[in-house]
Enzyme design. Structure first.
Site, PDB file in Angstrom:
ATOM      1  N   CYS A  22       2.363  -0.541   1.792  1.00  0.00           N
ATOM      2  CA  CYS A  22       2.648   0.010   0.458  1.00  0.00           C
ATOM      3  C   CYS A  22       3.481   1.271   0.646  1.00  0.00           C
ATOM      4  O   CYS A  22       4.035   1.512   1.725  1.00  0.00           O
ATOM      5  CB  CYS A  22       1.373   0.250  -0.348  1.00  0.00           C
ATOM      6  SG  CYS A  22       0.281   1.531   0.302  1.00  0.00           S
ATOM      7  N   ASN A  25       0.456   4.353   1.958  1.00  0.00           N
ATOM      8  CA  ASN A  25      -0.704   4.001   2.803  1.00  0.00           C
ATOM      9  C   ASN A  25      -1.912   4.846   2.398  1.00  0.00           C
ATOM     10  O   ASN A  25      -2.708   5.282   3.224  1.00  0.00           O
ATOM     11  CB  ASN A  25      -0.401   4.177   4.296  1.00  0.00           C
ATOM     12  CG  ASN A  25      -1.371   3.440   5.235  1.00  0.00           C
ATOM     13  OD1 ASN A  25      -1.653   3.904   6.331  1.00  0.00           O
ATOM     14  ND2 ASN A  25      -1.890   2.314   4.823  1.00  0.00           N
ATOM     15  N   CYS A  27      -3.345   4.293  -1.192  1.00  0.00           N
ATOM     16  CA  CYS A  27      -4.120   3.602  -2.238  1.00  0.00           C
ATOM     17  C   CYS A  27      -4.234   2.098  -1.975  1.00  0.00           C
ATOM     18  O   CYS A  27      -5.310   1.590  -1.672  1.00  0.00           O
ATOM     19  CB  CYS A  27      -3.483   3.820  -3.619  1.00  0.00           C
ATOM     20  SG  CYS A  27      -3.383   5.551  -4.125  1.00  0.00           S
ATOM     21  N   ARG A  28      -3.117   1.366  -2.094  1.00  0.00           N
ATOM     22  CA  ARG A  28      -3.193  -0.103  -2.121  1.00  0.00           C
ATOM     23  C   ARG A  28      -3.359  -0.737  -0.755  1.00  0.00           C
ATOM     24  O   ARG A  28      -4.265  -1.555  -0.550  1.00  0.00           O
ATOM     25  CB  ARG A  28      -1.935  -0.677  -2.799  1.00  0.00           C
ATOM     26  CG  ARG A  28      -1.828  -0.336  -4.249  1.00  0.00           C
ATOM     27  CD  ARG A  28      -0.438  -0.612  -4.778  1.00  0.00           C
ATOM     28  NE  ARG A  28       0.525   0.342  -4.237  1.00  0.00           N
ATOM     29  CZ  ARG A  28       1.829   0.316  -4.454  1.00  0.00           C
ATOM     30  NH1 ARG A  28       2.337  -0.654  -5.187  1.00  0.00           N
ATOM     31  NH2 ARG A  28       2.613   1.234  -3.942  1.00  0.00           N
ATOM     32  N   SER A  29      -2.449  -0.429   0.197  1.00  0.00           N
ATOM     33  CA  SER A  29      -2.523  -1.142   1.477  1.00  0.00           C
ATOM     34  C   SER A  29      -3.806  -0.827   2.257  1.00  0.00           C
ATOM     35  O   SER A  29      -4.336  -1.731   2.925  1.00  0.00           O
ATOM     36  CB  SER A  29      -1.277  -0.916   2.343  1.00  0.00           C
ATOM     37  OG  SER A  29      -1.127   0.428   2.724  1.00  0.00           O
ATOM     38  N   ASP A 137       0.800   0.213  -8.600  1.00  0.00           N
ATOM     39  CA  ASP A 137       0.423   1.444  -7.915  1.00  0.00           C
ATOM     40  C   ASP A 137      -0.595   2.217  -8.766  1.00  0.00           C
ATOM     41  O   ASP A 137      -0.266   2.644  -9.871  1.00  0.00           O
ATOM     42  CB  ASP A 137       1.687   2.281  -7.711  1.00  0.00           C
ATOM     43  CG  ASP A 137       1.447   3.453  -6.784  1.00  0.00           C
ATOM     44  OD1 ASP A 137       0.266   3.737  -6.493  1.00  0.00           O
ATOM     45  OD2 ASP A 137       2.431   4.070  -6.352  1.00  0.00           O
TER      46      ASP A 137
HETATM   47  P1  4NP Z   1       0.181   3.643  -2.447  1.00  0.00           P
HETATM   48  O1  4NP Z   1       0.263   4.707  -3.632  1.00  0.00           O
HETATM   49  O2  4NP Z   1       1.617   3.245  -2.167  1.00  0.00           O
HETATM   50  O3  4NP Z   1      -0.607   2.516  -3.032  1.00  0.00           O
HETATM   51  O4  4NP Z   1      -0.477   4.327  -1.292  1.00  0.00           O
HETATM   52  C1  4NP Z   1       0.968   5.917  -3.541  1.00  0.00           C
HETATM   53  C2  4NP Z   1       0.409   6.971  -2.857  1.00  0.00           C
HETATM   54  C3  4NP Z   1       1.076   8.173  -2.794  1.00  0.00           C
HETATM   55  C4  4NP Z   1       2.287   8.321  -3.407  1.00  0.00           C
HETATM   56  C5  4NP Z   1       2.849   7.264  -4.072  1.00  0.00           C
HETATM   57  C6  4NP Z   1       2.182   6.051  -4.139  1.00  0.00           C
HETATM   58  N1  4NP Z   1       2.961   9.587  -3.356  1.00  0.00           N
HETATM   59  O5  4NP Z   1       4.017   9.712  -3.965  1.00  0.00           O
HETATM   60  O6  4NP Z   1       2.442  10.503  -2.696  1.00  0.00           O
END
Ligand code: 4NP
Length: 175
Positions: A22, A25, A27-29, A137
């Site tokens: 994702c 790294n 939330c989702r993955s 997300d």
């Molecule tokens: P993820 O979500 O891709 O599911 O881990 C996000 C986590 C952090 C950020 C964006 C998306 N960020 O911009 O910090």
């Protein structure tokens, strides 16, 4: 359209390596990694498949997964406490058997970084399970957003586990 066959193992002597990808790294993955690993263990495939996860961005490197992700996992009996975020190194694209992107933006990033011969190992997570949507997300969202992500992940992982089982132990293989 039926989903293409999973890519064959690079090396039959080592476990099949699946990497969930994702943006952060965070939330989702990491949630997908925990759910897939737990479902593989339930299916007796934990020795045959190794799962990890990475982000394409570097914001959270070295830190735990988001509190929202950990709480959603805990509500369903999973433990996300061991995770530490990592950013993708392009060389890893040549070391995994299958890379599953959480959304089409990350899919495009992976495809841009990959060698042509590794392109067939890069797939959208939901597509492998027969769908075609992004895992949304949940960053900055509330418990319902994280629960929704977990719903989508938990619906897809049994299909992915079943496909991995068939890929790695085809009828007549004698394992
Ligand atoms: P993820 O979500 O891709 O599911 O881990 C996000 C986590 C952090 C950020 C964006 C998306 N960020 O911009 O910090």
């Amino acid at each position: 359209m039926p989903s293409a066959p999973l890519p064959p193992p690079r090396d039959l002597a080592t476990p099949y390596r699946v990497c969930l990808v994702c943006l952060g790294n965070f939330c989702r993955s990491p949630m997908a990694e925990v759910v897939l690993r737990d479902d593989l263990a339930k299916a007796g495939l934990d020795g045959a498949v190794v799962v990890d996860s990475v982000g394409t961005g570097d914001w959270h490197v070295g830190g735990p997964m988001s509190a929202g992700s950990q709480a959603a996992l805990a509500r369903r009996g999973h433990d996300g406490s061991a995770h530490r975020a990592r950013q993708l190194k392009p060389s890893w694209l040549a070391q995994r058997d299958l890379l599953l992107a959480m959304d089409k933006a990350n899919l495009a990033t992976l495809r841009r970084l990959a060698r042509p011969e590794d392109a067939m190992r890069i797939r959208l997570f939901t597509e492998v399970a027969g769908g075609d949507g992004d895992i949304p997300d949940p960053y900055g969202g509330g418990a319902a957003d994280f629960d929704h992500v977990l719903d989508l992940l938990s619906a897809a992982t049994p299909v992915i586990v079943e496909r991995l089982g068939r890929l790695l132990d085809p009828p007549g293989a004698g394992r």
